[in-house]
Design a protein around this motif. Structure first.
Motif, mmCIF file in Angstrom:
data_model
loop_
_atom_site.group_PDB
_atom_site.id
_atom_site.type_symbol
_atom_site.label_atom_id
_atom_site.label_comp_id
_atom_site.label_asym_id
_atom_site.label_seq_id
_atom_site.Cartn_x
_atom_site.Cartn_y
_atom_site.Cartn_z
ATOM 1 N N ARG A 147 -5.132 0.446 15.252
ATOM 2 C CA ARG A 147 -4.679 1.653 15.956
ATOM 3 C C ARG A 147 -3.208 1.551 16.337
ATOM 4 N NH1 ARG A 147 -9.977 1.556 18.254
ATOM 5 N NH2 ARG A 147 -9.243 0.248 19.985
ATOM 6 N N THR A 148 -2.796 0.400 16.788
ATOM 7 C CA THR A 148 -1.395 0.214 17.183
ATOM 8 C C THR A 148 -0.461 0.425 16.004
ATOM 9 O OG1 THR A 148 -2.003 -1.344 18.929
ATOM 10 C CG2 THR A 148 0.270 -1.406 18.152
ATOM 11 N N LEU A 149 -0.807 -0.153 14.864
ATOM 12 C CA LEU A 149 0.052 -0.012 13.692
ATOM 13 C C LEU A 149 0.046 1.408 13.149
ATOM 14 C CD1 LEU A 149 -0.528 -3.319 11.715
ATOM 15 C CD2 LEU A 149 1.522 -2.595 12.897
ATOM 16 N N GLU A 150 -1.117 2.031 13.117
ATOM 17 C CA GLU A 150 -1.193 3.392 12.591
ATOM 18 C C GLU A 150 -0.416 4.372 13.462
ATOM 19 O OE1 GLU A 150 -5.377 4.059 12.246
ATOM 20 O OE2 GLU A 150 -5.505 3.201 10.222
ATOM 21 N N SER A 151 -0.424 4.138 14.775
ATOM 22 C CA SER A 151 0.320 5.035 15.669
ATOM 23 C C SER A 151 1.821 4.756 15.663
ATOM 24 C CB SER A 151 -0.218 4.906 17.099
ATOM 25 O OG SER A 151 -0.003 3.610 17.614
ATOM 26 N N SER A 152 2.219 3.573 15.192
ATOM 27 C CA SER A 152 3.642 3.222 15.190
ATOM 28 C C SER A 152 4.419 3.956 14.108
ATOM 29 C CB SER A 152 3.804 1.711 14.992
ATOM 30 O OG SER A 152 3.453 1.324 13.675
ATOM 31 N N GLY A 153 3.738 4.369 13.047
ATOM 32 C CA GLY A 153 4.414 5.070 11.968
ATOM 33 C C GLY A 153 5.265 4.181 11.081
ATOM 34 N N THR A 154 5.117 2.861 11.199
ATOM 35 C CA THR A 154 5.957 1.954 10.417
ATOM 36 C C THR A 154 5.337 1.569 9.084
ATOM 37 O OG1 THR A 154 4.983 0.039 11.552
ATOM 38 C CG2 THR A 154 7.005 0.971 12.484
ATOM 39 N N LEU A 155 4.036 1.866 8.903
ATOM 40 C CA LEU A 155 3.363 1.500 7.667
ATOM 41 C C LEU A 155 3.086 2.723 6.806
ATOM 42 C CD1 LEU A 155 0.731 -1.189 8.761
ATOM 43 C CD2 LEU A 155 3.075 -1.518 7.954
ATOM 44 N N VAL A 156 3.071 2.494 5.498
ATOM 45 C CA VAL A 156 2.774 3.547 4.529
ATOM 46 C C VAL A 156 1.580 3.091 3.700
ATOM 47 C CG1 VAL A 156 3.595 4.821 2.517
ATOM 48 C CG2 VAL A 156 5.164 4.304 4.410
ATOM 49 N N ASP A 157 0.567 3.927 3.619
ATOM 50 C CA ASP A 157 -0.585 3.665 2.765
ATOM 51 C C ASP A 157 -0.153 3.903 1.320
ATOM 52 O OD1 ASP A 157 -2.989 3.639 1.352
ATOM 53 O OD2 ASP A 157 -4.106 4.674 2.926
ATOM 54 N N THR A 158 -0.227 2.868 0.479
ATOM 55 C CA THR A 158 0.233 2.996 -0.906
ATOM 56 C C THR A 158 -0.735 3.784 -1.767
ATOM 57 O OG1 THR A 158 -0.828 0.938 -1.636
ATOM 58 C CG2 THR A 158 1.411 0.771 -0.703
ATOM 59 N N GLY A 159 -1.958 4.013 -1.254
ATOM 60 C CA GLY A 159 -2.963 4.682 -2.069
ATOM 61 C C GLY A 159 -3.670 3.737 -3.021
#
Length: 233
Positions: A185-197
């Motif tokens: 949750r912390t990482l997803e809310s930070s907006g720093t990661l991109v799901d490559t698909g």
């Protein structure tokens, strides 16, 4: 009459890698050390390093001495701090510009090892030459501080990684377990990661998703402005 004493200038490097602990098989921080073959402190372990030639840049000297002693050529090499206390080296004053490097596990496995080069658990070091225990302690504090607010954990991983792999890096650096759901949750809310698909190839059942860090300008910062103050020693 004024007597001018010239200090010698040297470079040293602290290299961190994640390697399995022999007892638990969990990944922990390790670093390579070199055994000194001459005085002062002959026979003691020390950080890789050497003198700074007049015609060589600091970062180039750090990379060169590191490669000469360990065969490592890390992509993440950053100046850490300058250590120049009076009396840190017997005989004459030596000022050491210290760099730190972070390497991935596969690169660490290729490092030269032998009688005079050996990997040690970062939190279980013997008494090192000069003030190198103090230097490693500072580097560990800096890494553990930085991993909480920056993307430095990426240096231990490839371009893409799973959330589990990223959490394991944080746990190894911080030396404590992290709740997987809260970490996600912390990482997803930070907006720093991109799901490559994409997903981990060859995995059974539900393969884990692969992520990368967002390299856009909005998320390219390394953390709050200004470096944290070093711990009191």
């Amino acid at each position: 009459m004024t007597v001018v004493n010239h200090a010698a200038l040297a470079v040293s490097t602290v290299i961190f890698a994640l390697r399995p602990d022999d007892a638990s098989a969990l990944k922990t921080l390790w670093l390579p050390l070199v055994r000194r073959t001459r005085q002062p402190h002959e026979g003691q372990w020390a950080l890789p390093g050497g003198w700074l030639p007049d015609a060589e840049q600091l970062a180039d000297a750090a990379a060169r001495t590191l490669h000469e002693t360990t065969s490592l050529a890390p992509t993440y090499l950053e100046q850490l701090f300058t250590f120049g206390d009076v009396g840190r080296s017997p005989g004459h004053r030596v000022v050491s510009v210290v760099y730190w490097a972070l390497v991935q596990s596969d690169e660490a496995a290729r490092a030269a090892e032998g009688e005079n080069v050996r990997w040690f658990a970062a939190d279980q070091l013997p008494g090192l030459a000069f003030d190198h225990n103090k230097i490693v302690e500072y580097a560990l504090w800096r890494l553990r501080t930085k991993v909480e607010y920056s993307r430095i954990a990426h240096a231990f991983l490839g371009d893409t990684f799973t959330l589990t792999q990223l959490r394991e890096v944080h746990e190894a650096v911080l030396r404590r377990p992290l709740d997987p759901a809260n970490f996600r949750r912390t990482l997803e809310s930070s907006g720093t990661l991109v799901d490559t698909g994409r997903h981990v190839a060859g995995a059974r059942h539900r393969p884990a998703r692969l992520y990368r860090y967002d390299d856009s300008d909005a998320h390219s910062g390394h953390g709050p402005s200004g470096a944290p103050a070093p711990p009191h020693t």
